[in-house]
Design a protein around this motif. Structure first.
Motif, PDB file in Angstrom:
ATOM      1  N   GLN A  57       0.836  -1.197   0.000  1.00 38.18           N
ATOM      2  CA  GLN A  57       0.000   0.000   0.000  1.00 38.18           C
ATOM      3  C   GLN A  57       0.873   1.250   0.000  1.00 38.18           C
ATOM      4  OE1 GLN A  57      -2.694  -0.353   3.354  1.00 38.18           O
ATOM      5  NE2 GLN A  57      -4.271  -1.229   2.035  1.00 38.18           N
ATOM      6  N   ALA A  58       0.324   2.333  -0.508  1.00 37.61           N
ATOM      7  CA  ALA A  58       1.034   3.609  -0.484  1.00 37.61           C
ATOM      8  C   ALA A  58       1.461   3.936   0.943  1.00 37.61           C
ATOM      9  CB  ALA A  58       0.151   4.713  -1.037  1.00 37.61           C
ATOM     10  N   LYS A 117       4.984   5.283  -3.227  1.00 37.09           N
ATOM     11  CA  LYS A 117       3.870   5.981  -3.874  1.00 37.09           C
ATOM     12  C   LYS A 117       3.395   5.147  -5.064  1.00 37.09           C
ATOM     13  CE  LYS A 117       6.109  10.430  -2.850  1.00 37.09           C
ATOM     14  NZ  LYS A 117       6.635  11.692  -3.437  1.00 37.09           N
ATOM     15  N   PRO A 118       2.147   5.341  -5.474  1.00 38.81           N
ATOM     16  CA  PRO A 118       1.665   4.593  -6.649  1.00 38.81           C
ATOM     17  C   PRO A 118       2.549   4.801  -7.886  1.00 38.81           C
ATOM     18  CG  PRO A 118      -0.175   5.548  -5.477  1.00 38.81           C
ATOM     19  CD  PRO A 118       1.060   6.080  -4.817  1.00 38.81           C
ATOM     20  N   GLU A 119       3.133   5.969  -8.006  1.00 45.10           N
ATOM     21  CA  GLU A 119       3.986   6.224  -9.176  1.00 45.10           C
ATOM     22  C   GLU A 119       5.322   5.486  -9.120  1.00 45.10           C
ATOM     23  OE1 GLU A 119       2.506   8.483  -7.169  1.00 45.10           O
ATOM     24  OE2 GLU A 119       3.799  10.249  -6.863  1.00 45.10           O
ATOM     25  N   THR A 126       5.285   2.298  -8.927  1.00 45.31           N
ATOM     26  CA  THR A 126       4.942   1.012  -9.522  1.00 45.31           C
ATOM     27  C   THR A 126       5.705   0.808 -10.821  1.00 45.31           C
ATOM     28  OG1 THR A 126       2.742   0.964  -8.536  1.00 45.31           O
ATOM     29  CG2 THR A 126       3.072  -0.338 -10.538  1.00 45.31           C
ATOM     30  N   THR A 179       4.475  -3.171  -7.043  1.00 39.89           N
ATOM     31  CA  THR A 179       3.176  -2.553  -7.268  1.00 39.89           C
ATOM     32  C   THR A 179       2.740  -1.850  -5.990  1.00 39.89           C
ATOM     33  OG1 THR A 179       2.564  -4.288  -8.838  1.00 39.89           O
ATOM     34  CG2 THR A 179       0.789  -2.925  -7.961  1.00 39.89           C
ATOM     35  N   VAL A 180       2.456  -0.558  -6.110  1.00 34.42           N
ATOM     36  CA  VAL A 180       2.034   0.245  -4.966  1.00 34.42           C
ATOM     37  C   VAL A 180       0.594   0.668  -5.188  1.00 34.42           C
ATOM     38  CG1 VAL A 180       2.534   2.224  -3.512  1.00 34.42           C
ATOM     39  CG2 VAL A 180       4.402   1.065  -4.717  1.00 34.42           C
ATOM     40  N   SER A 181      -0.283   0.234  -4.301  1.00 33.48           N
ATOM     41  CA  SER A 181      -1.702   0.560  -4.428  1.00 33.48           C
ATOM     42  C   SER A 181      -2.018   1.836  -3.649  1.00 33.48           C
ATOM     43  CB  SER A 181      -2.550  -0.588  -3.918  1.00 33.48           C
ATOM     44  OG  SER A 181      -2.323  -0.801  -2.543  1.00 33.48           O
ATOM     45  N   SER A 182      -2.993   2.578  -4.155  1.00 34.66           N
ATOM     46  CA  SER A 182      -3.375   3.841  -3.492  1.00 34.66           C
ATOM     47  C   SER A 182      -4.464   3.631  -2.463  1.00 34.66           C
ATOM     48  CB  SER A 182      -3.844   4.837  -4.544  1.00 34.66           C
ATOM     49  OG  SER A 182      -4.914   4.288  -5.284  1.00 34.66           O
TER      50      SER A 182
END
Length: 124
Positions: free
Chosen positions: A13-14, A87-89, A91, A121-124
């Protein structure tokens, strides 16, 4: 000849953390400067971080400064990328790379050996 194998990727997770490892084969690992690169879907591969063969000097892309830390353990033939405050970015598929030189480079073309990559992979 150097073979590189990354591990440690996954889904987080973020705000979370991951530590990537890159294990290198061969007895001359300490003669290689190392770098981490990443490639997100639909984007070009970009430089993330690098360090000299001694580990004394490091360099980061601005977007990860203060969040990521690159390090190496030459006794274990391993380079690490500690990633905090993800952060999601962030990913992407993360690759480690080696160049037969004392100094690092931010240019992917100056690295001769590459690992297969590990997905982050970073989820928001």
């Amino acid at each position: 000849q150097v073979q590189l194998v990354e591990s440690g990727g996954g889904l987080v997770q973020a705000g979370g953390s991951l530590r990537l490892s890159c294990a290198a084969s061969g007895r001359t690992f300490s003669y290689y400067a190392m770098g981490w690169f990443r490639q997100a879907p639909g984007k070009e591969r970009e430089f993330v971080a690098a360090l000299t063969w001694s580990g004394a000097s490091t360099y980061y892309v601005d977007s990860v400064k203060g969040r990521f830390t690159i390090s190496r353990d030459n006794a274990k033939n391993t380079v690490y990328l500690q990633m905090n405050s993800l952060k999601p970015e962030d990913t992407a598929v993360y690759y480690c790379a080696a160049r037969r030189a004392s100094s690092y480079s931010i240019d992917a073309d100056e690295y001769y050996y590459w690992g297969q990559g590990t997905q982050v992979t970073v989820s928001s």
